[in-house]
Design a protein around this motif. Structure first.
Motif, PDB file in Angstrom:
ATOM      1  N   SER A  73       9.545 -34.852 -18.600  1.00  0.00           N
ATOM      2  CA  SER A  73      10.751 -35.199 -17.849  1.00  0.00           C
ATOM      3  C   SER A  73      11.958 -34.430 -18.375  1.00  0.00           C
ATOM      4  O   SER A  73      12.786 -33.951 -17.597  1.00  0.00           O
TER       5      SER A  73
ATOM      6  N   ARG B 183      11.736 -30.851 -17.168  1.00  0.00           N
ATOM      7  CA  ARG B 183      12.134 -30.741 -15.749  1.00  0.00           C
ATOM      8  C   ARG B 183      13.641 -30.854 -15.597  1.00  0.00           C
ATOM      9  O   ARG B 183      14.259 -30.131 -14.819  1.00  0.00           O
TER      10      ARG B 183
ATOM     11  N   LYS C 211      15.243 -27.666 -16.738  1.00  0.00           N
ATOM     12  CA  LYS C 211      15.006 -26.611 -15.750  1.00  0.00           C
ATOM     13  C   LYS C 211      15.961 -26.769 -14.565  1.00  0.00           C
ATOM     14  O   LYS C 211      16.544 -25.803 -14.075  1.00  0.00           O
ATOM     15  N   ARG C 212      16.158 -28.020 -14.126  1.00  0.00           N
ATOM     16  CA  ARG C 212      17.076 -28.277 -13.008  1.00  0.00           C
ATOM     17  C   ARG C 212      18.511 -27.910 -13.360  1.00  0.00           C
ATOM     18  O   ARG C 212      19.210 -27.315 -12.561  1.00  0.00           O
TER      19      ARG C 212
END
Length: 173
Positions: free
Chosen positions: A23, A26, A29-30
């Protein structure tokens, strides 16, 4: 047996740690992708939905769309004229429609051709009733006058020039 519980709880802790790491990856990365873009400003006006009432964005019946296009383009008078000529049997009834044919409807004048001179006379006497029926069905100003013509015989005239006389009969004998 206590060792089995330790292994089960260790497995659960390991799965929770892996999920948190995934999580976090991610999310990182976002945020990295978002830094490359311009921030989107929120507009002051909210999007309005059609809600429970009808709206122009809702699906419309085909007939309503066609009538709207006809009004926008100025086709309505022609369509009402075509309605009179196309629905002639329903508008005046089978008795009258079987003995006369509508030829044209221009500027509020409906021209009817009767199948015989007797029916032409009958239609001239029924003219007011026909005007009332048509006004009730298609509108008051669509048909203002009715002109009845009798049956037409064959014409021996062909072309723009004509010589007076008996015509082709005087060569028969």
């Amino acid at each position: 047996m206590t060792a089995d519980r330790g292994r089960g709880s260790d497995l659960a802790r390991e799965a929770l740690r892996a999920a948190r790491e995934a999580s976090a990856e991610r999310a990182a990365k976002r945020t990295a992708e978002m830094q490359g873009r311009k921030p989107v400003k929120a507009r002051g006006r909210r999007r309005r939905w059609s809600g429970p009432g009808p709206d122009d964005r809702d699906p419309q019946p085909f007939g309503r769309l066609v009538s709207r296009v006809a009004l926008d383009r100025g086709w309505s008078p022609r369509l009402t004229d075509a309605t009179v000529l196309g629905r002639w049997h329903q508008l005046v009834g089978a008795d009258i429609a079987d003995h006369c044919t509508p030829l044209s409807l221009r500027d509020g004048e409906l021209v009817l051709q009767a199948e015989s001179t007797a029916w032409a006379t009958q239609l001239r006497t029924l003219q007011r009733q026909l005007l009332g029926r048509l006004a009730g069905a298609v509108g008051r100003d669509v048909v203002r006058r009715i002109r009845v013509v009798g049956p037409s015989g064959p014409s021996w005239r062909h072309g723009p020039r004509h010589v007076r006389g008996r015509g082709p009969r005087d060569t028969y004998g």
